[in-house]
Design an enzyme around this catalytic site. Sequence first.
Site, PDB file in Angstrom:
ATOM      1  CD  GLU A 260     -19.410  -5.430   6.566  1.00 16.31           C
ATOM      2  OE1 GLU A 260     -20.084  -4.415   6.730  1.00 16.31           O
ATOM      3  OE2 GLU A 260     -19.558  -6.477   7.219  1.00 16.31           O
TER       4      GLU A 260
ATOM      5  CE  LYS B 233     -10.539  -2.515   9.762  1.00 16.33           C
ATOM      6  NZ  LYS B 233     -10.131  -1.157  10.079  1.00 16.33           N
TER       7      LYS B 233
ATOM      8  CG  ASP C  23      -8.899   4.886   7.425  1.00 17.84           C
ATOM      9  OD1 ASP C  23      -8.968   4.528   8.620  1.00 17.84           O
ATOM     10  OD2 ASP C  23      -7.864   5.309   6.901  1.00 17.84           O
TER      11      ASP C  23
ATOM     12  CE1 TYR D  40     -19.034  -1.794  12.557  1.00 20.06           C
ATOM     13  CE2 TYR D  40     -18.334  -0.156  10.972  1.00 20.06           C
ATOM     14  CZ  TYR D  40     -18.290  -0.679  12.243  1.00 20.06           C
ATOM     15  OH  TYR D  40     -17.522  -0.091  13.195  1.00 20.06           O
TER      16      TYR D  40
ATOM     17  CE  LYS E 191      -6.252  -2.453   9.031  1.00 18.68           C
ATOM     18  NZ  LYS E 191      -5.468  -1.452   9.732  1.00 18.68           N
TER      19      LYS E 191
ATOM     20  CB  CYS F 221      14.042  33.941  12.967  1.00 21.39           C
ATOM     21  SG  CYS F 221      13.979  33.449  11.238  1.00 21.39           S
TER      22      CYS F 221
ATOM     23  CB  CYS G 142      16.319  37.064  10.036  1.00 21.29           C
ATOM     24  SG  CYS G 142      14.845  37.052  11.073  1.00 21.29           S
TER      25      CYS G 142
ATOM     26  CB  CYS H 192      10.112  34.860  11.880  1.00 21.76           C
ATOM     27  SG  CYS H 192      11.248  36.193  11.424  1.00 21.76           S
TER      28      CYS H 192
ATOM     29  CB  CYS I  59      12.781  36.988   7.951  1.00 15.91           C
ATOM     30  SG  CYS I  59      13.330  35.285   8.079  1.00 15.91           S
TER      31      CYS I  59
END
Length: 675
Positions: free
Chosen positions: A114, A116, A118, A240, A325, A419, A422, A437, A442
């Site tokens: 079957e 797999k 995720d 499953y 896999k 930043c 700037c 920022c 900037c």
Amino acid sequence: MTKQETKKRIAKLKKVINHHNHLYHVLDKPEINDAAFDSLKHELYKLEQQYPNLITFDSPTQRVSGKALDKFEKVRHKKRMLSLEDIFYKEELEAWQERIQKLVPNQKLDYFTELKIDGFAIALIYENGIFVQGATRGDGKIGENVTQNLKTINSIPLKIEIREKMPLHMLSKAESLLKKGKIEIRGEVYMAKSVFEKINQEREKQNLSLYANPRNTAAGSIRQLNPKIAASRELEFLAYDVITNFGQKTHKQEHQILQSLGFKTSQDEHCSSLNKVISFRQKIKRIRKKLPYQIDGIVISVNDNKIFDKLGVVGKAPRGSVAFKFPAKEATTIVEDIVIQIGRTGALTPVAHLKPIRLGGILITRATLHNEDEIKRLDIRIGDTVIIQRAGDVIPDVVKAIKKLRTGNEKKFQMPKKCPACGSLIIRPKNEVIHRCFNKKCGSMQKQKIAHFVSKKGFEIGGLGPKIINQLMDQGLISNTSDLFSLEQGDLISLERFAEKSAKNLIEAIGKSKKIPFSKFIFALGIRHVGEETAIALARYFGSLEKLRKASINEFANIEDVGEVVAKSIYQWFNSKKNKEFIDKFIKLGIEIKELKPAKKKLRNIVFVLTGELDSMTREQTKTRIRQLSGDVSSSVSRQTNFVVAGKEPGSKYDKAKKLGVKIINEKEFLKMIE
Ligand code: IVH
């Protein structure tokens, strides 16, 4: 209706609603439309309001109920939730068979395969047929009670019944367990690829950071204490495993039980030999991209349950199953540096600069680390060897650092206080994960603003990539977007890597872009919270820049899909002195905005989904054309879709459309419609 009659009506309604829910969410074969379905649910809701003591735990109206929790309770699993051993190669599969065959020397082995999925594992308990508890795997022995959130998943039946054929020798046991007894089912909760994309598109529109992949997003949703949030994530469940004894002799029979009780299962196959297993895997590999959910391989189990049990467990995994896999799109590399990127809105994103590495055919040099919290969570340091992954086949992700490989010379990363572009103070607003920022001038922010302005969804000035924008800014040739339109060929020739021809091309492209559809112009302005969709809604609603500029805050809030926050942001933008001057300047520069003519409403209320490539126009052009004619473009197929336009090499949307019976048209037919 008397109370007695109401009670009967409620029982019937529940049955009918559950039946249609199963047809839609498990079998993908709806028989009535959404509106009729909602209407039945509404009637049930009304009746239950009238007699609240007739509300039962398994009522379809109770999928989203209950208050937000403080924390999840712990649950001890009756039988340990195991994991699987991973293998990647045919040789490993053969070695597995050899190993187990030695333990059961005289048995002929056959297998059940079957997909797999995720997602993440969940155990469901039904008492007398009613769903009463669902828990996460946790450490395998103790998990967390997430029942409230699981109830929001439409493919988890709240009440199980025998819906389809059940092998005869198990039927009476099943019937008695449903009347009185406990049934435990295990499976995977996941988020469909299309839902994940939709959520990220929504987040992009709202300028929120994007989620990395469907798996983590699904896991995060189930761990929300407020069931309303879980409900909004549209998760799904695929079963499953059957823990309860129905008298099943094989894994194949377990799948039959699951289907007959109303659960969704994955594609499967009974294989008499390893060669058959391998061809099943090849077949799945070919259709992998088209599946509605992500999978990372197939699961192979010894089909005979007696043999399976005899093989026992080694460590945390049963000997009788393996996960075969697909070659992982994961690799290890070194974080050479962590560099701050400043976005258009001033958001700081830490980006890992990686030692270049090939992964799934693409050279990877960067990966986003999202934000400070994520770096802390993963404890990523400069110099670390890390595992990176191409999640969902797209943006690479840093999965984790291999801490055992540290030398002690790795450097911890600190978010800058100022930043880097700037020098202004960086602030992380309360309750936010993003540092920003706030200096509107900037330089880095300006560069991103210009990049946004010229991007495909905006002025679409090809050939004006980030490197050229940098050069133009650094040389002082431009300081904001409107300056682009005063550039001349002579300005460019002095720049590095610019020849006469390329300079001429760019100036021409800029000139051409002056004619722009209204919605693209609005998008290009980069108003906070105004993405492509909102820009289109504004263009449609106002029709002209003059009207849009003068609109009141209430008028903005009147537009469908524009909420208060967004309305305020748009209003403020158009009413700032600086922006008013900015727009005036555009008008002076001769920008020609192609306003939407009200007459062109040919495709009004028609929803299109695009898949595959068209010969005559790009994806972007197709979308613009549909929208100019007042049509809508959606990214995923549903029963609300009117037409799927299928070009060359269409993807999974094509199959979904077929399944749902949505009309599919080819390029020629489409061109005729937009003529
Ligand atoms: S059987 C003995 N079947 O993969 C453990 N697992 O790596 C029972 N998974 O924890 C697993 N799809 O979360 C099985 N069709 C499938 C699966 C599956 C996904 C997940 C499951 C498990 C993990 C093991």
